[in-house]
Scaffold this motif. Sequence first.
Motif, PDB file in Angstrom:
ATOM      1  N   GLY A 188       0.776  -1.227   0.000  1.00  0.00           N
ATOM      2  CA  GLY A 188       0.000   0.000   0.000  1.00  0.00           C
ATOM      3  C   GLY A 188       0.808   1.278   0.000  1.00  0.00           C
ATOM      4  N   VAL A 189       2.147   1.182  -0.032  1.00  0.00           N
ATOM      5  CA  VAL A 189       2.988   2.381  -0.111  1.00  0.00           C
ATOM      6  C   VAL A 189       3.235   2.664  -1.592  1.00  0.00           C
ATOM      7  N   ARG A 190       2.464   3.573  -2.155  1.00  0.00           N
ATOM      8  CA  ARG A 190       2.532   3.792  -3.603  1.00  0.00           C
ATOM      9  C   ARG A 190       3.807   4.513  -4.024  1.00  0.00           C
ATOM     10  N   SER A 191       4.353   5.341  -3.133  1.00  0.00           N
ATOM     11  CA  SER A 191       5.573   6.078  -3.467  1.00  0.00           C
ATOM     12  C   SER A 191       6.611   5.850  -2.365  1.00  0.00           C
ATOM     13  N   PRO A 192       7.205   4.640  -2.303  1.00  0.00           N
ATOM     14  CA  PRO A 192       8.163   4.347  -1.223  1.00  0.00           C
ATOM     15  C   PRO A 192       9.378   5.257  -1.297  1.00  0.00           C
ATOM     16  N   GLN A 236      14.310  -0.569   4.838  1.00  0.00           N
ATOM     17  CA  GLN A 236      15.318  -1.087   5.763  1.00  0.00           C
ATOM     18  C   GLN A 236      15.043  -2.554   6.044  1.00  0.00           C
ATOM     19  N   ILE A 237      16.113  -3.338   6.071  1.00  0.00           N
ATOM     20  CA  ILE A 237      16.045  -4.761   6.404  1.00  0.00           C
ATOM     21  C   ILE A 237      16.705  -4.950   7.760  1.00  0.00           C
ATOM     22  N   THR A 238      16.028  -5.664   8.673  1.00  0.00           N
ATOM     23  CA  THR A 238      16.585  -5.987   9.988  1.00  0.00           C
ATOM     24  C   THR A 238      16.515  -7.495  10.182  1.00  0.00           C
ATOM     25  N   VAL A 239      17.646  -8.108  10.512  1.00  0.00           N
ATOM     26  CA  VAL A 239      17.719  -9.547  10.738  1.00  0.00           C
ATOM     27  C   VAL A 239      18.176  -9.768  12.176  1.00  0.00           C
ATOM     28  N   ASP A 240      17.412 -10.567  12.936  1.00  0.00           N
ATOM     29  CA  ASP A 240      17.812 -10.907  14.299  1.00  0.00           C
ATOM     30  C   ASP A 240      17.232 -12.260  14.674  1.00  0.00           C
ATOM     31  N   ARG A 241      17.548 -12.702  15.879  1.00  0.00           N
ATOM     32  CA  ARG A 241      17.018 -13.976  16.384  1.00  0.00           C
ATOM     33  C   ARG A 241      16.540 -13.795  17.821  1.00  0.00           C
ATOM     34  N   LEU A 242      15.942 -12.640  18.106  1.00  0.00           N
ATOM     35  CA  LEU A 242      15.496 -12.344  19.464  1.00  0.00           C
ATOM     36  C   LEU A 242      14.354 -13.246  19.899  1.00  0.00           C
ATOM     37  N   THR A 243      13.548 -13.734  18.958  1.00  0.00           N
ATOM     38  CA  THR A 243      12.402 -14.575  19.303  1.00  0.00           C
ATOM     39  C   THR A 243      12.740 -16.060  19.283  1.00  0.00           C
ATOM     40  N   GLY A 244      13.984 -16.416  19.082  1.00  0.00           N
ATOM     41  CA  GLY A 244      14.374 -17.826  19.066  1.00  0.00           C
ATOM     42  C   GLY A 244      14.604 -18.364  17.678  1.00  0.00           C
ATOM     43  N   VAL A 288      13.557 -12.097   9.426  1.00  0.00           N
ATOM     44  CA  VAL A 288      13.938 -11.031   8.497  1.00  0.00           C
ATOM     45  C   VAL A 288      12.756 -10.069   8.404  1.00  0.00           C
ATOM     46  N   ARG A 289      12.978  -8.807   8.777  1.00  0.00           N
ATOM     47  CA  ARG A 289      11.922  -7.789   8.711  1.00  0.00           C
ATOM     48  C   ARG A 289      12.300  -6.750   7.658  1.00  0.00           C
ATOM     49  N   VAL A 290      11.365  -6.456   6.785  1.00  0.00           N
ATOM     50  CA  VAL A 290      11.576  -5.449   5.744  1.00  0.00           C
ATOM     51  C   VAL A 290      10.536  -4.355   5.949  1.00  0.00           C
ATOM     52  N   GLY A 291      10.989  -3.137   6.218  1.00  0.00           N
ATOM     53  CA  GLY A 291      10.086  -2.017   6.403  1.00  0.00           C
ATOM     54  C   GLY A 291      10.263  -0.984   5.297  1.00  0.00           C
ATOM     55  N   VAL A 292       9.161  -0.404   4.867  1.00  0.00           N
ATOM     56  CA  VAL A 292       9.189   0.657   3.859  1.00  0.00           C
ATOM     57  C   VAL A 292       8.357   1.827   4.365  1.00  0.00           C
ATOM     58  N   THR A 293       8.747   3.037   3.991  1.00  0.00           N
ATOM     59  CA  THR A 293       7.997   4.232   4.374  1.00  0.00           C
ATOM     60  C   THR A 293       7.784   5.101   3.145  1.00  0.00           C
ATOM     61  N   GLY A 294       6.705   5.837   3.183  1.00  0.00           N
ATOM     62  CA  GLY A 294       6.387   6.751   2.099  1.00  0.00           C
ATOM     63  C   GLY A 294       5.374   7.769   2.572  1.00  0.00           C
TER      64      GLY A 294
END
Length: 366
Positions: free
Chosen positions: A318-322, A326-334, A338-344
């Motif tokens: 739904g972000v028409r004009s990103p 940012q990509i964040t990789v961790d193992r905090l939950t076991g 891989v989390r990919v966030g976009v903003t616009g």
Amino acid sequence: MTITENVPPPTRNTPVAFVRGILTGGVTGASLAAFVVGCVIGSVTLCVLSVGVPVAYGLLLFLAAMPRWVREAAVPLCTALARIETLEAVGGEATSDVAVRFDVTVAPDDGPAYRVVFKQHINLVDLSDYRPGSVVVVRYPQDRLWRVRILKRPEPEWAERLAGARLDSAPGPAVVRDPAEGRGAVGFVSLIALLLAAAAVILLFRADLFDQDTTGQPSSSGRPSVSSTSSTTVVSSASGTVALGAGQSFLDEGELRRAVGSLTKGKDSGRALTVVVQDRLLSVVFAPTGSPAPGFDPASVPYERLPALVEEARSTLGVRSPQTWQITVDRLTGTLTVRVGVTGAEGAASLEADDQGKVVRRTPVG
């Protein structure tokens, strides 16, 4: 059946929702930041507090909500006929059930008819049974008119009433909605509180994080090494960064794995805490030697899948004009996440994938 009047929408305790959102965001952000900081500086106390505080807060919310749950469970359920005005599939196409937003006219036996909007998961096989203008049997709590659910197999008495039943539409748009809808403002406030709390924790421990040895010369193993060709690489015992030059991107084929390899060369490959990737900046936080933090092998990250995940996040959430990603990789939950966030201009959205790069959760804008 003649429609006489509509019922007013339910009241909402907005201030309480905002306060709860701020507290939840603050506790979450502070706990996550405290856990990472505690692992980096080797503080067991900080790590324990970062886990204990959200557990205590969650228990407090549970106990505070119990009386309300008991009251709601004691409220009798009402059954009524309802006319489907409109319906729209809004998600869940990847499973056998699909989320459908219904706009219906509910006609109680002992009260005026009213319009209500709600969501319900319907099996794809049964979706053709629901059409605008058709009449169905619904059930809802007496004090929560918006919590309507369509009964697939009503009791025999209602099945007889349903046969051949006709209902008129309530005039005007729907006037009753689930209070859970439209809480974008509360979610935004929670996100701001999360970021502010995380920043506050990092600022509080900035001396331990960035000035751990200011009285003497750093050892050969801890002295940062800098190299510069088309990129700049900085590596220390606690972290490493790679900044690409103009015209380059970590979405280029093979660029990410090469950069991570340059940061982890000569290090314990199973002791990374986080990997954060932006368009031309890569950061890796290493776990201190002997730390109990849940590290992971940076080489196990599915780097080849990351460009496709970024493209999917930019084009399907739904972000028409990103503007940024940012990509964040961790193992905090076991497990590796891989989390990919976009903003616009439309806001922020994100998706999560597992250690194989398969998407397991999507959070679109709004």
